[in-house]
Design a protein around this motif. Structure first.
Motif, short mmCIF file in Angstrom:
data_model
loop_
_atom_site.label_atom_id
_atom_site.label_comp_id
_atom_site.label_asym_id
_atom_site.label_seq_id
_atom_site.Cartn_x
_atom_site.Cartn_y
_atom_site.Cartn_z
N UNK A 273 0.72 -1.36 -0.19
CA UNK A 273 0.07 0.05 0.02
C UNK A 273 0.88 1.44 0.14
N UNK A 274 1.86 1.12 0.79
CA UNK A 274 2.79 2.64 0.63
C UNK A 274 3.49 2.51 -0.63
N UNK A 281 -8.66 -0.23 0.91
CA UNK A 281 -9.65 -0.90 0.82
C UNK A 281 -9.24 -2.56 0.09
N UNK A 282 -8.13 -2.37 -0.58
CA UNK A 282 -7.51 -3.54 -0.99
C UNK A 282 -7.17 -4.61 0.26
N UNK A 283 -6.29 -3.59 1.04
CA UNK A 283 -5.69 -4.29 2.24
C UNK A 283 -6.77 -5.16 2.92
N UNK A 284 -8.02 -4.68 3.28
CA UNK A 284 -9.06 -5.16 4.03
C UNK A 284 -9.61 -6.33 3.08
N UNK A 285 -9.88 -6.19 1.89
CA UNK A 285 -10.39 -7.27 1.41
C UNK A 285 -9.42 -8.30 0.99
N UNK A 286 -8.13 -8.10 0.93
CA UNK A 286 -7.38 -9.42 0.92
C UNK A 286 -7.17 -9.94 2.32
N UNK A 287 -7.35 -9.26 3.25
CA UNK A 287 -7.19 -9.77 4.50
C UNK A 287 -8.39 -10.76 4.89
N UNK A 288 -9.63 -10.15 4.42
CA UNK A 288 -10.86 -10.81 4.53
C UNK A 288 -10.66 -12.44 3.75
N UNK A 289 -10.27 -12.24 2.57
CA UNK A 289 -9.77 -13.41 1.86
C UNK A 289 -8.95 -14.51 2.57
N UNK A 290 -7.96 -13.95 3.31
CA UNK A 290 -6.98 -14.65 3.83
C UNK A 290 -7.51 -15.51 4.95
N UNK A 291 -8.55 -14.65 5.72
CA UNK A 291 -9.17 -15.28 7.02
C UNK A 291 -10.36 -16.28 6.26
#
Length: 420
Positions: A273-274, A281-291
């Motif tokens: 992201x940096x 929003x992509x960070x949150x989406x990707x972490x939801x996918x990981x979980x």
């Protein structure tokens, strides 16, 4: 299956193609320059990959297996089933082997006690290492493992750790790998080879690290990763981690291991992201996918793997370039076009060609395998070709050329003199 030359180890190379036609074409061009005297090539691919394989030289000397399911373990098992060599080497479709790769990688198997071996991996610039020697624990923690020198070694890892091989540069004794059932299809994308590493360790298998067995890995774009290496989907990573912990981590330590792994993934996403490729929003989406993947993976069965039977087709020797002449071309920036024409001509004639082109700068060097079939190194006459070297070297052109040829001699197989 044909008779191997004296002292040659019959080896099967398995390439799994995941929809990257241009990368596969370059990989096959590199494989065609291997100087190992007795190997076969097996490509497990989607329709686009099969088409590329059909259009390559010596297509009739390649075993092709159509497979269009996103499961790297299942694809590799199909390659194992077709492999008739005593040793099976694996390389990804977005990697290119150095000409001596296979000779170095399979040499340790002359010792009948060796079950597996792995080499080093260079990154996109052809200089930095993506991968050297590493070790891994049943909790999924991996770390560098110090290996000195360039000779193959079988180092005993610390207690609680196993030697970790990289899927794009590893080899296994077929009889051992087949008896183990190959790769576990529960690992569809991630940790497939690491699961195998720990199963080797449980069997007390001897595993060799081979520093001179090198491939160049490009990190090709895929449905799970963009061209800039930023992730697109972490679902299968989460699922594979759940399977890995269920098989190799004590039950009392799994929750803690998962939280550490998830934290590491989150930190990686924040770094992306940096840099800019992904947003919050992509960070949150990707972490939801990981979980979500982790929850799915905890429900996947981890049944015993049946042994893989002997090859269903005979050994199919691929021509390769054993004993091919080595050509070294060198020059300044203004001779680029003529050098490239000459390099392509000699490569087409069967030479293994290395091109060295230096500018009067201190620019860092880069190395790549050109689509026309030759190795090209460019950079400043005073630039670094190793990241540990000095920022500026006071050298004549001829001196720098000799140093660079010597640096890659064991990897490329080129001599100590060159010119154009």
């Amino acid at each position: 299956m044909g008779r191997a030359p004296d002292d040659a180890i019959a080896t099967s190379i398995v390439i799994v193609s995941r929809g990257r036609p241009e990368s596969l074409r370059l990989c096959l061009a590199g494989v065609a320059q291997l100087d190992h005297p007795f190997f076969e090539v097996i490509v497990v691919a989607c329709p686009a990959g099969i088409k590329v394989t059909n259009d390559t030289p010596h297509a009739d000397r390649i075993k092709r297996i159509a497979f269009d399911v996103p499961n790297i373990s299942a694809a590799r098992n199909l390659g194992i089933a077709a492999a008739a060599g005593a040793v099976i080497a694996f390389i990804d479709d977005d990697a290119v082997p150095a000409p001596t790769w296979l000779c170095h990688l399979v040499a340790p198997f002359r010792d009948p006690a060796i079950a597996a071996a792995g080499g080093y991996v260079r990154g996109r610039n052809g200089i930095d290492h993506q991968w050297r020697a590493r070790i891994v624990s049943g909790r999924g923690d991996d770390q560098p493992f110090d290996i000195s020198g360039t000779a193959p070694v079988c180092p005993p890892p610390p207690d609680g750790f196993s030697i970790k091989l990289q899927g794009t540069n590893m080899a296994h004794r077929r009889s051992v790998l087949a008896a183990m059932g190959g790769f576990d299809p529960a690992f569809r994308f991630f940790l497939d080879e690491t699961d195998l590493d720990l199963r080797h360790a449980a069997r007390k298998s001897r595993v060799a690290v081979v520093p001179l067995a090198e491939v160049h890995h490009g990190y090709g774009e895929s449905p799970r990763r963009a061209a800039d290496r930023s992730p697109r989907d972490l679902t299968e990573i989460g699922a594979s981690m759940a399977c890995f912990l269920a098989r190799h981590c004590p039950a009392c330590a799994r929750d803690d291991a998962w939280l550490r792994f998830r934290s590491t993934q989150r930190q990686g996403l924040l770094r992306h992201m940096q840099r800019g490729p992904i947003g919050p929003d992509d960070v949150l989406r990707l972490l939801r996918g990981l979980d979500r993947g982790y929850a799915v993976g905890r429900g996947r069965p981890l049944a015993p793997l049946p042994a893989i039977p002997s090859a269903h087709s005979p050994f199919l020797p691929f021509p390769g370039r054993p004993g091919a002449p080595r050509a070294v071309l060198s020059g300044r920036l203004w001779s680029r076009r003529s050098m490239r024409r000459e390099a392509a001509k000699r490569a087409a004639q069967g030479d293994i060609v290395s091109v060295f082109r230096f500018s009067h700068t201190a620019l860092r060097h880069r190395v790549r395998f050109h689509p026309d079939g030759y190795w090209e190194q460019i950079g400043g006459l005073w630039g670094r070709s190793t990241r540990q070297g000095p920022a500026r070297l006071s050298l004549r052109f001829s001196t720098r050329l000799r140093l660079e040829i010597a640096r890659v001699a064991e990897i490329r197989g080129c001599g100590t003199e060159g010119g154009h």
